[in-house]
Design a protein around this motif. Structure first.
Motif, PDB file in Angstrom:
ATOM      1  N   ILE A  62      -1.993  -2.228  49.341  1.00 38.35           N
ATOM      2  CA  ILE A  62      -2.991  -3.242  49.676  1.00 38.35           C
ATOM      3  C   ILE A  62      -2.378  -4.201  50.696  1.00 38.35           C
ATOM      4  O   ILE A  62      -1.336  -4.798  50.451  1.00 38.35           O
ATOM      5  N   THR A  63      -3.035  -4.324  51.827  1.00 40.42           N
ATOM      6  CA  THR A  63      -2.549  -5.171  52.916  1.00 40.42           C
ATOM      7  C   THR A  63      -3.684  -6.092  53.367  1.00 40.42           C
ATOM      8  O   THR A  63      -4.840  -5.878  52.984  1.00 40.42           O
ATOM      9  N   PRO A  64      -3.378  -7.132  54.143  1.00 44.06           N
ATOM     10  CA  PRO A  64      -4.433  -8.057  54.577  1.00 44.06           C
ATOM     11  C   PRO A  64      -5.601  -7.330  55.230  1.00 44.06           C
ATOM     12  O   PRO A  64      -5.413  -6.417  56.034  1.00 44.06           O
ATOM     13  N   GLY A  65      -6.799  -7.721  54.832  1.00 39.19           N
ATOM     14  CA  GLY A  65      -8.001  -7.122  55.404  1.00 39.19           C
ATOM     15  C   GLY A  65      -8.678  -6.122  54.504  1.00 39.19           C
ATOM     16  O   GLY A  65      -9.736  -5.585  54.851  1.00 39.19           O
ATOM     17  N   GLY A  66      -8.088  -5.846  53.343  1.00 37.90           N
ATOM     18  CA  GLY A  66      -8.694  -4.866  52.450  1.00 37.90           C
ATOM     19  C   GLY A  66      -8.365  -5.131  50.999  1.00 37.90           C
ATOM     20  O   GLY A  66      -7.325  -5.708  50.685  1.00 37.90           O
ATOM     21  N   ALA A  67      -9.264  -4.695  50.112  1.00 33.49           N
ATOM     22  CA  ALA A  67      -9.070  -4.900  48.678  1.00 33.49           C
ATOM     23  C   ALA A  67      -8.518  -3.672  47.981  1.00 33.49           C
ATOM     24  O   ALA A  67      -8.182  -3.728  46.800  1.00 33.49           O
ATOM     25  N   GLU A  68      -8.441  -2.551  48.693  1.00 35.12           N
ATOM     26  CA  GLU A  68      -7.885  -1.331  48.108  1.00 35.12           C
ATOM     27  C   GLU A  68      -6.713  -0.856  48.959  1.00 35.12           C
ATOM     28  O   GLU A  68      -6.587  -1.220  50.129  1.00 35.12           O
ATOM     29  N   PRO A  69      -5.836  -0.044  48.384  1.00 37.99           N
ATOM     30  CA  PRO A  69      -4.695   0.452  49.163  1.00 37.99           C
ATOM     31  C   PRO A  69      -5.136   1.230  50.402  1.00 37.99           C
ATOM     32  O   PRO A  69      -6.133   1.956  50.378  1.00 37.99           O
ATOM     33  N   GLU A  70      -4.360   1.068  51.464  1.00 38.20           N
ATOM     34  CA  GLU A  70      -4.628   1.819  52.696  1.00 38.20           C
ATOM     35  C   GLU A  70      -4.666   3.316  52.439  1.00 38.20           C
ATOM     36  O   GLU A  70      -5.481   4.035  53.014  1.00 38.20           O
TER      37      GLU A  70
END
Length: 197
Positions: A62-70
């Protein structure tokens, strides 16, 4: 945009924006992203449909800009592009390039066996081309390494200096290589594991 020094452009083109020949590999190692995710999926599928790999591992938490893992987001996109879910493994905790590799190795060892992986193709952003392979060299020196760089910007790689976002990304990346190497995050590439064109 101020013009860049021609010697700097040449050095970046030569050292940072590397290319390698592609040949069939055991593994496609997809470095997670949110920007350009659709282009990553398309490139991974192109490699699969071309018979370039047996297994795929996608790494990204999970990175900035999303709520689920890339990795989960990319998995759905890659399957939609035609890669069977049965060949895809997921690493969903990593938040940087070093973790991408370090957290993935135990998964690969458990699912395939590291001793069975002789060659891999890394899929990642054009601007980070060399650092992907240098990170793999740091954590997994013995595997053969190839690179499929993804350029999701509307300019060819040779004209990176004409696009402000890509130019900024590449100049930031250029500034990271020496300090990252001094800190032991990355290791210089070896000719026996990576043939750079």
């Amino acid at each position: 945009m101020d013009p860049l020094d021609a010697d700097l452009i040449a050095a970046i083109n030569r050292y940072l924006l590397i290319r390698t020949p592609l040949e069939p590999a055991n593994l496609c190692f997809v470095f997670g992203t949110r920007p350009g995710a659709e282009a990553f999926a398309e490139e991974t599928a192109r490699l699969w449909l071309g018979g370039h790999f047996e297994y795929c591992l996608i790494s990204g938490g999970i990175t900035p800009g999303g709520a689920e893992p890339e990795a989960l987001m990319l998995r759905r996109m890659i399957i939609r592009q035609g890669v069977p879910g049965s060949v895809i493994m997921i690493e969903d905790r990593a938040t940087n390039t070093g973790e991408n590799v370090a957290f993935s190795l135990p998964i690969l060892n458990r699912e395939i066996g590291l001793h069975r992986i002789e060659k891999l193709i890394a899929v990642g952003k054009l601007c980070t081309s060399r650092r992907y392979l240098m990170t793999l060299q740091q954590h997994w020196p013995e595997v053969g390494k190839m690179l499929a760089p993804v350029n999701f910007h509307p300019v060819p790689p040779t004209r990176w200096m004409d696009h402000q976002e890509l130019r900024d990304r590449i100049l930031r990346e250029w500034s990271k290589l020496e300090p990252y190497q001094q800190k032991g995050f990355i290791t210089e590439l070896q000719s026996e594991t990576c043939h750079i064109l």
